[in-house]
Enzyme design. Structure first.
Site, PDB file in Angstrom:
ATOM      1  N   ARG A   1       0.831  -1.229   0.000  1.00  0.00           N
ATOM      2  CA  ARG A   1       0.000   0.000   0.000  1.00  0.00           C
ATOM      3  C   ARG A   1       0.858   1.268   0.000  1.00  0.00           C
ATOM      4  NH1 ARG A   1      -2.915  -3.789  -0.710  1.00  0.00           N
ATOM      5  NH2 ARG A   1      -5.041  -4.054   0.054  1.00  0.00           N
ATOM      6  N   SER A  31     -10.616  -0.943   3.308  1.00  0.00           N
ATOM      7  CA  SER A  31      -9.846  -1.069   4.564  1.00  0.00           C
ATOM      8  C   SER A  31      -9.413   0.314   5.028  1.00  0.00           C
ATOM      9  CB  SER A  31      -8.582  -1.903   4.347  1.00  0.00           C
ATOM     10  OG  SER A  31      -8.900  -3.182   3.877  1.00  0.00           O
ATOM     11  N   GLU A  60      -4.790   3.589   6.208  1.00  0.00           N
ATOM     12  CA  GLU A  60      -4.506   3.406   4.778  1.00  0.00           C
ATOM     13  C   GLU A  60      -5.158   4.534   3.974  1.00  0.00           C
ATOM     14  OE1 GLU A  60      -6.617   1.315   1.541  1.00  0.00           O
ATOM     15  OE2 GLU A  60      -5.596  -0.431   2.384  1.00  0.00           O
TER      16      GLU A  60
HETATM   17  P1  FAD Z   1      -9.028   8.650  -4.946  1.00  0.00           P
HETATM   18  O1  FAD Z   1      -9.687   8.260  -3.672  1.00  0.00           O
HETATM   19  O2  FAD Z   1      -9.733   9.603  -5.832  1.00  0.00           O
HETATM   20  O3  FAD Z   1      -7.574   9.238  -4.623  1.00  0.00           O
HETATM   21  C1  FAD Z   1      -6.708   8.551  -3.728  1.00  0.00           C
HETATM   22  C2  FAD Z   1      -5.396   9.334  -3.659  1.00  0.00           C
HETATM   23  O4  FAD Z   1      -4.731   9.287  -4.908  1.00  0.00           O
HETATM   24  C3  FAD Z   1      -5.592  10.835  -3.371  1.00  0.00           C
HETATM   25  O5  FAD Z   1      -4.485  11.271  -2.602  1.00  0.00           O
HETATM   26  C4  FAD Z   1      -5.576  11.470  -4.748  1.00  0.00           C
HETATM   27  O6  FAD Z   1      -5.142  12.825  -4.728  1.00  0.00           O
HETATM   28  C5  FAD Z   1      -4.560  10.581  -5.460  1.00  0.00           C
HETATM   29  N1  FAD Z   1      -4.804  10.461  -6.899  1.00  0.00           N
HETATM   30  C6  FAD Z   1      -5.886   9.891  -7.495  1.00  0.00           C
HETATM   31  N2  FAD Z   1      -5.712   9.885  -8.831  1.00  0.00           N
HETATM   32  C7  FAD Z   1      -4.521  10.468  -9.078  1.00  0.00           C
HETATM   33  C8  FAD Z   1      -3.781  10.760 -10.258  1.00  0.00           C
HETATM   34  N3  FAD Z   1      -4.237  10.460 -11.472  1.00  0.00           N
HETATM   35  N4  FAD Z   1      -2.577  11.369 -10.124  1.00  0.00           N
HETATM   36  C9  FAD Z   1      -2.087  11.703  -8.913  1.00  0.00           C
HETATM   37  N5  FAD Z   1      -2.741  11.443  -7.760  1.00  0.00           N
HETATM   38  C10 FAD Z   1      -3.931  10.837  -7.847  1.00  0.00           C
HETATM   39  N6  FAD Z   1      -7.739  -0.816  -2.280  1.00  0.00           N
HETATM   40  C11 FAD Z   1      -6.913  -1.869  -2.435  1.00  0.00           C
HETATM   41  O7  FAD Z   1      -5.694  -1.708  -2.609  1.00  0.00           O
HETATM   42  N7  FAD Z   1      -7.378  -3.153  -2.414  1.00  0.00           N
HETATM   43  C12 FAD Z   1      -8.685  -3.437  -2.223  1.00  0.00           C
HETATM   44  O8  FAD Z   1      -9.078  -4.600  -2.203  1.00  0.00           O
HETATM   45  C13 FAD Z   1      -9.593  -2.338  -2.053  1.00  0.00           C
HETATM   46  N8  FAD Z   1     -10.899  -2.559  -1.835  1.00  0.00           N
HETATM   47  C14 FAD Z   1     -11.745  -1.514  -1.666  1.00  0.00           C
HETATM   48  C15 FAD Z   1     -13.114  -1.778  -1.466  1.00  0.00           C
HETATM   49  C16 FAD Z   1     -14.019  -0.742  -1.303  1.00  0.00           C
HETATM   50  C17 FAD Z   1     -15.475  -1.051  -1.088  1.00  0.00           C
HETATM   51  C18 FAD Z   1     -13.560   0.596  -1.355  1.00  0.00           C
HETATM   52  C19 FAD Z   1     -14.527   1.733  -1.219  1.00  0.00           C
HETATM   53  C20 FAD Z   1     -12.203   0.878  -1.537  1.00  0.00           C
HETATM   54  C21 FAD Z   1     -11.294  -0.180  -1.693  1.00  0.00           C
HETATM   55  N9  FAD Z   1      -9.916   0.041  -1.891  1.00  0.00           N
HETATM   56  C22 FAD Z   1      -9.069  -1.023  -2.083  1.00  0.00           C
HETATM   57  C23 FAD Z   1      -9.366   1.415  -1.889  1.00  0.00           C
HETATM   58  C24 FAD Z   1      -9.504   2.155  -3.240  1.00  0.00           C
HETATM   59  O9  FAD Z   1     -10.425   1.511  -4.077  1.00  0.00           O
HETATM   60  C25 FAD Z   1      -8.151   2.243  -3.961  1.00  0.00           C
HETATM   61  O10 FAD Z   1      -7.197   2.875  -3.161  1.00  0.00           O
HETATM   62  C26 FAD Z   1      -8.270   2.977  -5.295  1.00  0.00           C
HETATM   63  O11 FAD Z   1      -7.082   2.844  -6.034  1.00  0.00           O
HETATM   64  C27 FAD Z   1      -8.563   4.471  -5.124  1.00  0.00           C
HETATM   65  O12 FAD Z   1      -8.833   5.006  -6.389  1.00  0.00           O
HETATM   66  P2  FAD Z   1      -9.566   6.386  -6.580  1.00  0.00           P
HETATM   67  O13 FAD Z   1      -9.503   6.742  -8.019  1.00  0.00           O
HETATM   68  O14 FAD Z   1     -10.910   6.332  -5.970  1.00  0.00           O
HETATM   69  O15 FAD Z   1      -8.613   7.341  -5.740  1.00  0.00           O
HETATM   70  N1  EPU Z   2     -10.520 -10.846  10.281  1.00  0.00           N
HETATM   71  C1  EPU Z   2     -11.142 -10.945  11.496  1.00  0.00           C
HETATM   72  N2  EPU Z   2     -12.185 -10.090  11.733  1.00  0.00           N
HETATM   73  C2  EPU Z   2     -12.625  -9.189  10.836  1.00  0.00           C
HETATM   74  C3  EPU Z   2     -11.969  -9.089   9.602  1.00  0.00           C
HETATM   75  C4  EPU Z   2     -10.911  -9.938   9.336  1.00  0.00           C
HETATM   76  O1  EPU Z   2     -10.769 -11.757  12.337  1.00  0.00           O
HETATM   77  O2  EPU Z   2     -13.590  -8.474  11.151  1.00  0.00           O
HETATM   78  C5  EPU Z   2      -9.388 -11.758   9.995  1.00  0.00           C
HETATM   79  C6  EPU Z   2      -9.852 -13.133   9.503  1.00  0.00           C
HETATM   80  O3  EPU Z   2      -9.037 -14.101  10.098  1.00  0.00           O
HETATM   81  C7  EPU Z   2      -9.549 -13.083   8.023  1.00  0.00           C
HETATM   82  C8  EPU Z   2      -8.321 -12.165   7.981  1.00  0.00           C
HETATM   83  O4  EPU Z   2      -8.576 -11.205   9.007  1.00  0.00           O
HETATM   84  O5  EPU Z   2      -9.242 -14.343   7.523  1.00  0.00           O
HETATM   85  C9  EPU Z   2      -8.127 -11.453   6.661  1.00  0.00           C
HETATM   86  O6  EPU Z   2      -9.343 -10.809   6.275  1.00  0.00           O
HETATM   87  P1  EPU Z   2      -9.655 -10.514   4.734  1.00  0.00           P
HETATM   88  O7  EPU Z   2      -9.384 -11.711   3.900  1.00  0.00           O
HETATM   89  O8  EPU Z   2     -11.003  -9.901   4.651  1.00  0.00           O
HETATM   90  O9  EPU Z   2      -8.564  -9.471   4.314  1.00  0.00           O
HETATM   91  P2  EPU Z   2      -7.939  -8.209   5.051  1.00  0.00           P
HETATM   92  O10 EPU Z   2      -6.559  -8.557   5.453  1.00  0.00           O
HETATM   93  O11 EPU Z   2      -8.848  -7.694   6.098  1.00  0.00           O
HETATM   94  C10 EPU Z   2      -6.849  -7.265   2.897  1.00  0.00           C
HETATM   95  C11 EPU Z   2      -6.771  -5.941   2.206  1.00  0.00           C
HETATM   96  C12 EPU Z   2      -8.010  -5.727   1.372  1.00  0.00           C
HETATM   97  C13 EPU Z   2      -8.095  -6.828   0.323  1.00  0.00           C
HETATM   98  C14 EPU Z   2      -8.174  -8.170   1.053  1.00  0.00           C
HETATM   99  C15 EPU Z   2      -8.132  -9.346   0.097  1.00  0.00           C
HETATM  100  C16 EPU Z   2      -5.400  -4.495   3.554  1.00  0.00           C
HETATM  101  C17 EPU Z   2      -5.342  -3.325   4.465  1.00  0.00           C
HETATM  102  N3  EPU Z   2      -6.609  -4.875   3.158  1.00  0.00           N
HETATM  103  O12 EPU Z   2      -7.914  -7.180   3.832  1.00  0.00           O
HETATM  104  O13 EPU Z   2      -7.883  -4.484   0.686  1.00  0.00           O
HETATM  105  O14 EPU Z   2      -9.232  -6.687  -0.489  1.00  0.00           O
HETATM  106  O15 EPU Z   2      -7.033  -8.297   1.949  1.00  0.00           O
HETATM  107  O16 EPU Z   2      -6.855  -9.448  -0.438  1.00  0.00           O
HETATM  108  O17 EPU Z   2      -4.355  -5.035   3.195  1.00  0.00           O
HETATM  109  C18 EPU Z   2      -8.321  -2.149   0.857  1.00  0.00           C
HETATM  110  O18 EPU Z   2      -7.108  -1.969   0.785  1.00  0.00           O
HETATM  111  O19 EPU Z   2      -9.148  -1.200   0.929  1.00  0.00           O
HETATM  112  C19 EPU Z   2      -8.858  -3.519   0.863  1.00  0.00           C
HETATM  113  C20 EPU Z   2     -10.141  -3.797   0.981  1.00  0.00           C
END
Ligand code: FAD
Ligand code: EPU
Length: 339
Positions: free
Chosen positions: A165, A239, A335
């Protein structure tokens, strides 16, 4: 290209926080971006915000500057060799639509990153990752516009400084560049990655006999839908915290008291602990105060049930950080970008 004044940012952030931006505009070309940057010359560093899908941002106050929404579009196959397709996508493309485009064209490598909200341009910002794959695994290069000297620079994999991240754009070069496009290196022969978490179990449940990038994508979409709240229904930014990396000794200390600790070894001396587990063990899962809360299905996700302010969600995150520190001696890091 039009500059709006005093507009609500509620539709532009997935937390659904109702703050105002002093100025707001979107750009669809580099010329428009240049024009907007020279039209508006802010005094402070933080008075300009490049916005993608707003899915990794928590606004805690009105934005006293200009918000520039990225509207650069286009996807292009720029070259191929024996093993790879090199596909360049403009920063304003929607990430999940790009993933679906790759699946449709048999470009393999991003299927595990299905259904992550946001834009292509933000994907390298924090090296998005899910289900055992990160952007760095499929990254070739990106082009970024330097806000001050208006030059366009190319960044290689090494130059992006990707980590968990993390990238140079999140820290060292924060607010200095606008990412214009990203070129991904996608496989002709897929290398399926189904080892992470519940993927194999879910594929079996669905009766999948032969793997394909399409059915891996579908499976991941199902898993994600089962535990992550849809921002269209409940505001959130995924997250809220990173999973902390702790010393082997800290992990062992926790493990001695809680044999169910959710963690895995990173190297001989370090473990990564699931922040969701730590937060749940501190009793926050399902907690709600006003409209700010901790998701009942995945404790790592903080939510806005409707009218929470960003400050209330931030305050809740602070309480969570303090309680995890008191109970486990582990410091959680946010994050989400706090603005
Ligand atoms: P924004 O929120 O618009 O911007 C984020 C940051 O990047 C800001 O600082 C902004 O200024 C900057 N930025 C955006 N675009 C540019 C650009 N073109 N040039 C320079 N700076 C820029 N993230 C994960 O890694 N893994 C996941 O599994 C994951 N799951 C998610 C699930 C949900 C339901 C939600 C709501 C979010 C999740 N995220 C996850 C976080 C998010 O989706 C990512 O971080 C995504 O890349 C953000 O994209 P955005 O365009 O919305 O960025
Ligand atoms: N867990 C709990 N309680 C909870 C949630 C999770 O005990 O309420 C434990 C469970 O043991 C579970 C483990 O945590 O097995 C891992 O949970 P999960 O698989 O949901 O993944 P995570 O580690 O919580 C990360 C990323 C997610 C990504 C998933 C799948 C980070 C900060 N988050 O979540 O990314 O989608 O793995 O790869 O690394 C994001 O960055 O926004 C995001 C959603």
């Amino acid at each position: 290209m039009q500059i709006q004044e005093n507009i609500s940012l509620k539709p532009y952030n997935t937390f659904g926080i109702n703050v105002k931006a002093k100025y707001f505009s979107s750009f669809a070309t580099i010329d428009e971006l240049t024009e907007l940057l020279s039209y508006y010359r802010p005094k402070g560093q933080d008075s300009r915000l490049i916005l993608g899908g707003g899915s990794n941002i928590l606004f805690t106050k009105d934005f006293d500057g200009i918000v520039l929404k990225n509207g650069l579009k286009g996807i292009e196959l720029i070259k191929e060799d024996d093993k790879f397709y090199y596909v360049k996508a403009a920063a304003g493309e929607i990430w999940h639509e790009f993933v679906l485009y790759c699946i449709e064209h048999n470009y393999a490598g991003v299927e595990n990153l299905s259904l992550i909200p946001g834009s292509v341009g933000a994907s390298p910002m924090q090296n998005i990752g899910a289900y055992g794959v990160e952007i760095k695994d499929v990254f070739e290069e990106l082009e970024a516009y330097h806000i001050h000297d208006k030059s366009i620079l190319t960044f290689s994999l090494e130059e992006c400084g990707f980590g968990y991240r993390e990238s140079v754009f999140k820290k060292k070069f924060k607010d200095q560049f606008v990412i214009l496009n990203v070129t991904y290196k996608l496989r002709k022969q897929p290398q399926y990655n189904t080892t992470y978490g519940a993927i194999t179990k879910e594929l079996e449940k669905e009766g999948v006999k032969e793997l394909s990038i399409k059915n891996i994508s579908d499976t991941i979409i199902n898993i994600r839908k089962s535990k992550l709240p849809d921002p269209k229904v409940v505001g959130n930014a995924g997250s809220f915290f990173k999973n902390p990396v702790v010393s082997k000794f800290r992990w062992h200390f926790i493990w001695e008291q809680y044999k169910d600790v959710s963690a895995y070894m990173i190297d001989d001396m370090h473990y990564k602990i699931a922040a969701g587990w730590l937060i749940e063990k501190c009793g926050w899962k399902g907690f709600r105060k006003g409209d700010a809360g901790c998701n009942p299905l995945q404790a790592l996700v903080l939510v806005n049930y409707g009218n929470s302010s960003g400050q209330e969600i931030f305050d809740l995150s602070e309480e969570i950080i303090q309680s995890v520190k008191r109970k486990f001696g582990v410091e959680l890091e946010r994050e989400v970008n706090i603005i």
